[in-house]
Design a protein around this motif. Structure first.
Motif, PDB file in Angstrom:
ATOM      1  N   ASP A 147     -44.438  39.992  34.281  1.00 54.95           N
ATOM      2  CA  ASP A 147     -44.333  38.571  34.431  1.00 54.95           C
ATOM      3  C   ASP A 147     -45.834  37.820  34.630  1.00 54.95           C
ATOM      4  N   GLU A 148     -46.759  38.643  35.292  1.00 50.11           N
ATOM      5  CA  GLU A 148     -47.952  37.749  35.452  1.00 50.11           C
ATOM      6  C   GLU A 148     -48.898  37.757  34.107  1.00 50.11           C
ATOM      7  N   GLU A 149     -48.761  38.837  33.365  1.00 49.66           N
ATOM      8  CA  GLU A 149     -49.277  38.799  32.129  1.00 49.66           C
ATOM      9  C   GLU A 149     -48.709  37.609  31.126  1.00 49.66           C
ATOM     10  N   ILE A 150     -47.541  37.663  31.241  1.00 49.25           N
ATOM     11  CA  ILE A 150     -46.731  36.322  30.554  1.00 49.25           C
ATOM     12  C   ILE A 150     -47.296  35.151  30.845  1.00 49.25           C
ATOM     13  N   ARG A 151     -47.645  34.776  32.137  1.00 50.54           N
ATOM     14  CA  ARG A 151     -48.032  33.709  32.659  1.00 50.54           C
ATOM     15  C   ARG A 151     -49.278  33.328  32.262  1.00 50.54           C
ATOM     16  N   ASP A 152     -50.058  34.540  32.146  1.00 49.24           N
ATOM     17  CA  ASP A 152     -51.543  34.156  31.761  1.00 49.24           C
ATOM     18  C   ASP A 152     -51.488  34.154  30.131  1.00 49.24           C
ATOM     19  N   ARG A 153     -50.924  34.714  29.381  1.00 43.69           N
ATOM     20  CA  ARG A 153     -50.696  34.358  28.003  1.00 43.69           C
ATOM     21  C   ARG A 153     -50.272  33.046  27.826  1.00 43.69           C
ATOM     22  N   LEU A 154     -49.386  32.500  28.362  1.00 47.43           N
ATOM     23  CA  LEU A 154     -48.715  31.231  28.201  1.00 47.43           C
ATOM     24  C   LEU A 154     -49.953  30.170  28.493  1.00 47.43           C
ATOM     25  N   LYS A 155     -50.671  30.555  29.685  1.00 43.32           N
ATOM     26  CA  LYS A 155     -51.980  29.403  29.765  1.00 43.32           C
ATOM     27  C   LYS A 155     -52.884  29.471  28.765  1.00 43.32           C
ATOM     28  N   LYS A 156     -53.116  30.718  28.482  1.00 44.25           N
ATOM     29  CA  LYS A 156     -54.106  30.781  27.430  1.00 44.25           C
ATOM     30  C   LYS A 156     -53.555  30.165  26.045  1.00 44.25           C
ATOM     31  N   ALA A 157     -52.559  30.299  25.831  1.00 44.96           N
ATOM     32  CA  ALA A 157     -51.882  29.866  24.546  1.00 44.96           C
ATOM     33  C   ALA A 157     -52.299  28.132  24.608  1.00 44.96           C
ATOM     34  N   LYS A 158     -51.907  27.463  25.511  1.00 47.20           N
ATOM     35  CA  LYS A 158     -52.029  26.163  25.919  1.00 47.20           C
ATOM     36  C   LYS A 158     -53.601  25.887  25.496  1.00 47.20           C
ATOM     37  N   ASP A 159     -54.598  26.702  25.924  1.00 50.91           N
ATOM     38  CA  ASP A 159     -55.905  26.304  25.808  1.00 50.91           C
ATOM     39  C   ASP A 159     -56.404  26.652  24.263  1.00 50.91           C
ATOM     40  N   GLU A 160     -55.477  27.593  23.857  1.00 53.28           N
ATOM     41  CA  GLU A 160     -55.927  28.048  22.212  1.00 53.28           C
ATOM     42  C   GLU A 160     -55.518  26.877  21.406  1.00 53.28           C
ATOM     43  N   MET A 161     -54.300  26.199  21.843  1.00 51.06           N
ATOM     44  CA  MET A 161     -53.902  25.086  20.905  1.00 51.06           C
ATOM     45  C   MET A 161     -54.683  24.133  20.737  1.00 51.06           C
ATOM     46  N   LYS A 162     -55.625  23.822  21.797  1.00 53.21           N
ATOM     47  CA  LYS A 162     -56.571  22.748  21.743  1.00 53.21           C
ATOM     48  C   LYS A 162     -57.885  22.988  20.697  1.00 53.21           C
ATOM     49  N   GLU A 163     -57.886  24.116  20.279  1.00 53.86           N
ATOM     50  CA  GLU A 163     -58.811  24.584  19.314  1.00 53.86           C
ATOM     51  C   GLU A 163     -58.423  24.344  17.835  1.00 53.86           C
ATOM     52  N   MET A 164     -57.108  23.990  17.665  1.00 53.58           N
ATOM     53  CA  MET A 164     -56.651  23.937  16.174  1.00 53.58           C
ATOM     54  C   MET A 164     -57.538  22.777  15.312  1.00 53.58           C
ATOM     55  N   LYS A 165     -57.920  21.864  15.763  1.00 58.05           N
ATOM     56  CA  LYS A 165     -58.541  20.830  15.225  1.00 58.05           C
ATOM     57  C   LYS A 165     -59.972  21.365  14.499  1.00 58.05           C
ATOM     58  N   SER A 166     -60.484  22.638  14.890  1.00 55.66           N
ATOM     59  CA  SER A 166     -61.610  23.084  14.579  1.00 55.66           C
ATOM     60  C   SER A 166     -61.506  23.996  13.186  1.00 55.66           C
ATOM     61  N   TYR A 167     -60.195  24.170  12.752  1.00 55.07           N
ATOM     62  CA  TYR A 167     -59.833  24.983  11.794  1.00 55.07           C
ATOM     63  C   TYR A 167     -59.574  24.336  10.352  1.00 55.07           C
ATOM     64  N   LYS A 168     -60.072  24.802   9.205  1.00 53.69           N
ATOM     65  CA  LYS A 168     -59.693  24.064   8.178  1.00 53.69           C
ATOM     66  C   LYS A 168     -58.226  23.997   7.599  1.00 53.69           C
ATOM     67  N   TYR A 169     -57.597  24.973   8.013  1.00 51.08           N
ATOM     68  CA  TYR A 169     -56.198  24.873   7.716  1.00 51.08           C
ATOM     69  C   TYR A 169     -55.239  24.925   8.944  1.00 51.08           C
ATOM     70  N   VAL A 170     -54.068  24.438   9.097  1.00 50.90           N
ATOM     71  CA  VAL A 170     -53.041  24.921  10.211  1.00 50.90           C
ATOM     72  C   VAL A 170     -51.651  25.225   9.428  1.00 50.90           C
ATOM     73  N   VAL A 171     -51.104  26.196   9.804  1.00 55.46           N
ATOM     74  CA  VAL A 171     -49.861  26.667   9.250  1.00 55.46           C
ATOM     75  C   VAL A 171     -49.155  26.775  10.555  1.00 55.46           C
ATOM     76  N   VAL A 172     -47.884  26.220  10.348  1.00 54.75           N
ATOM     77  CA  VAL A 172     -46.825  26.160  11.492  1.00 54.75           C
ATOM     78  C   VAL A 172     -45.864  27.053  11.234  1.00 54.75           C
ATOM     79  N   ASN A 173     -45.825  28.160  12.128  1.00 50.35           N
ATOM     80  CA  ASN A 173     -44.814  29.394  11.996  1.00 50.35           C
ATOM     81  C   ASN A 173     -43.454  29.121  12.350  1.00 50.35           C
ATOM     82  N   ASP A 174     -42.722  28.248  11.677  1.00 48.85           N
ATOM     83  CA  ASP A 174     -41.205  27.947  12.137  1.00 48.85           C
ATOM     84  C   ASP A 174     -40.376  29.004  11.418  1.00 48.85           C
ATOM     85  N   GLN A 175     -40.783  29.155   9.976  1.00 47.17           N
ATOM     86  CA  GLN A 175     -39.860  30.160   9.243  1.00 47.17           C
ATOM     87  C   GLN A 175     -40.842  31.041   8.693  1.00 47.17           C
TER      88      GLN A 175
END
Length: 192
Positions: A147-175
């Motif tokens: 559970d603690e690792e899951i919380r840490d990963r979710l918090k880190k994921a939110k921070d990582e999403m902020k980095e999206m703008k520095s990439y040339k391409y963005v692919v949304v993994n829906d399918q």
């Protein structure tokens, strides 16, 4: 004509995004032979998960060995998160690129920033989840963390999403099949 036949260097691709977004699944779905690409094997100090093989999934090393690699400037990038080091050994990547083989790094955003800063010709791809809720379901569904690792990963994921703008391409993994197709087209230069 392949890069090898024309004596061109290979291209370096970086695929990153939050933990649980499906980077590994997309990489497994790519036709690497058709793309003249090899996936770089990262080095880590974490323990192998069930089914992971040393030298195939990762190079599993001691903390001491990893820190020596840092001191000797043997890593293209590295980062420490969740109490473990992760990094990309330089020598195998350089060898493949010099042979005209493309290399794909499936790495975290901090490592990707290091690579993009040091090697501006890197083709950067950010994989995003369709929603925050879906990412949470995927991380919990992996059933490999406490559970603690899951919380840490979710918090880190939110921070990582902020980095999206520095990439040339963005692919949304829906399918997954669509995400694999988009990454493949980016890598073969036919992405619209």
């Amino acid at each position: 004509m392949t890069n090898q036949e024309s004596n061109e260097k290979g291209k370096l691709f970086v695929l990153s995004g939050p933990s649980g977004v499906g980077k590994g699944t997309v990489c497994k779905g790519l036709d690497l032979n058709a793309l003249n690409t090899q996936i770089s094997i990262s080095m880590t100090t974490r323990r192998p998960r069930e089914g992971e093989i040393d030298g195939v999934s990762y190079y599993f090393v001691s903390r001491d060995t990893f820190e020596k690699a840092i001191e000797n400037h043997e890593l293209l990038e590295y980062d420490e998160h969740f109490g473990n080091y992760y990094g990309t050994p330089k020598a195998p990547v350089k060898k493949l690129l010099d042979q005209g083989v493309n290399v794909l790094l499936e790495i975290e955003t901090n490592g990707a920033k290091q690579v993009m800063s040091n090697l501006p010709q890197t083709v950067s791809i950010f994989m995003a989840p369709p929603s925050e809720e879906e990412l949470k379901k995927r991380i919990i569904g992996r059933d490999s963390e406490q559970d603690e690792e899951i919380r840490d990963r979710l918090k880190k994921a939110k921070d990582e999403m902020k980095e999206m703008k520095s990439y040339k391409y963005v692919v949304v993994n829906d399918q997954i099949e669509q995400a694999i197709s988009e990454v493949s087209h980016i890598m073969d230069g036919t992405f619209e």
